[in-house]
Design an enzyme around this catalytic site. Structure first.
Site, mmCIF file in Angstrom:
data_model
loop_
_atom_site.group_PDB
_atom_site.id
_atom_site.type_symbol
_atom_site.label_atom_id
_atom_site.label_comp_id
_atom_site.label_asym_id
_atom_site.label_seq_id
_atom_site.Cartn_x
_atom_site.Cartn_y
_atom_site.Cartn_z
ATOM 1 C CG ASP A 1 -0.558 0.327 2.857
ATOM 2 O OD1 ASP A 1 0.884 -0.355 2.927
ATOM 3 O OD2 ASP A 1 -1.111 -0.283 3.571
ATOM 4 C CG ASN B 1 -8.280 -0.676 11.287
ATOM 5 O OD1 ASN B 1 -7.056 -1.564 11.285
ATOM 6 N ND2 ASN B 1 -8.095 0.248 11.094
ATOM 7 C CG HIS C 1 -5.438 -2.533 8.081
ATOM 8 N ND1 HIS C 1 -5.121 -0.847 8.207
ATOM 9 C CD2 HIS C 1 -3.918 -2.259 8.920
ATOM 10 C CE1 HIS C 1 -3.801 -0.403 8.992
ATOM 11 N NE2 HIS C 1 -3.302 -1.617 9.236
ATOM 12 C CD GLU D 1 -7.638 1.124 6.955
ATOM 13 O OE1 GLU D 1 -7.855 0.223 8.111
ATOM 14 O OE2 GLU D 1 -7.458 1.720 7.337
HETATM 15 P P1 PGA Z 1 3.048 -1.635 12.386
HETATM 16 O O1 PGA Z 1 1.750 -1.397 11.530
HETATM 17 O O2 PGA Z 1 4.024 -2.699 11.999
HETATM 18 O O3 PGA Z 1 3.558 -0.335 12.404
HETATM 19 O O4 PGA Z 1 2.714 -2.666 13.766
HETATM 20 C C1 PGA Z 1 0.869 -2.847 11.561
HETATM 21 C C2 PGA Z 1 -0.285 -2.485 10.588
HETATM 22 O O5 PGA Z 1 -0.881 -1.730 10.424
HETATM 23 O O6 PGA Z 1 -0.600 -3.267 9.441
#
Ligand code: PGA
Length: 252
Positions: A77, A148, A150, A155
């Site tokens: 992304d 959350n 995702h 999302e």
């Molecule tokens: P993080 O993010 O590795 O910074 O915890 C994970 C994500 O949002 O997929």
């Protein structure tokens, strides 16, 4: 592959063990593919979670002659509205944390463009899907998981059959990014993400989650009925998926 209530296979391990395990699997894949005269096609994440994997792969290049010449990467992304040089762009993160350190050819690294013109976004996303298909599909998808649920920027509300597309970022995602951006008002509201179906098309999927912040969402990922409310639940039922998580994330 069907949406499944199958359990998510879990490997409890420290972050350092997870980094070594994933890097070892990736190295085996790269060497097998090279022996077959083929590219290894990786799907890569950003965030804090994969940094140990990138460090370990850099170490393997230095100490074990791991050669990345036959590697193609597709990132999950990118934020929309950021030029490639923006300190928070995933293009820059990947260059600084991984690609430049191993000398990976820019022509082998695909990341959705954060500064594509609005009228071009749909075509850009379709092109991203075509490039993945032309590369022969994703061999190995490495993922983090958001608080959350995702995966990528799929999302809550993302469909099982979603493909690479523009999305509106969820409030939890933006809040989690606010510190890095120096304030919530600077966090982009939109992004481009590989779709759930794109990710599930990978032949192997490995998910990393560390720390107590991920505990509740891992519980829901394992226990909730699979559905768009927690997109990570769609991983259950993939024929070769594994979650590597530490004790804090697993509540053990
Ligand atoms: P993080 O993010 O590795 O910074 O915890 C994970 C994500 O949002 O997929």
């Amino acid at each position: 592959m069907t949406t499944s209530t199958a359990p998510l296979p879990i490997q409890a391990c420290s972050p350092a063990e997870a980094a070594r395990e994933v890097a070892r699997e990736i190295a085996v894949l790269i060497r097998e593919r090279r022996a077959a005269g083929r590219m290894a096609v990786l799907c890569l994440p950003t965030g804090r979670t994969p940094l140990g994997v990138y460090d370990e792969l850099v170490r393997m290049q230095r100490d074990e002659a791991l050669d990345f010449a036959n590697v193609t990467t597709f990132n999950l992304d990118e934020f929309l509205g950021l030029p490639p040089e923006h300190p928070q762009s995933f293009r820059r993160y990947m260059r600084e944390r991984f690609f430049a350190r191993i000398g990976l050819e820019p022509t082998h690294t695909w990341i959705p463009s954060g500064d594509v013109a609005p009228a071009q976004i749909a075509a850009h996303c379709a092109e991203y899907e075509r490039e993945i298909a032309d590369a022969g599909g994703l061999d190995y998808a490495l993922l983090g998981i958001g608080r959350n649920g995702h995966i990528g920027f799929n999302e809550p509300g993302s469909a099982r059959d979603s493909r690479t597309r523009e999305v509106r970022l969820h409030e939890v995602t933006r809040a989690d990014a606010a510190r890095a951006f120096g304030g919530l008002e600077f966090v982009p509201e939109r992004a481009i993400t590989m779709g759930v179906a794109t990710i599930l098309g990978a032949r192997r999927v490995r998910v990393l989650a560390f720390g107590a912040d991920k505990r509740e969402i891992l519980r829901r990922t394992s226990e909730d009925t699979p559905g768009p409310q927690v997109p990570a639940t769609f991983l259950r039922g993939h024929p070769d998926v594994r979650l590597l998580a530490d004790g804090a994330a697993l509540g053990r």
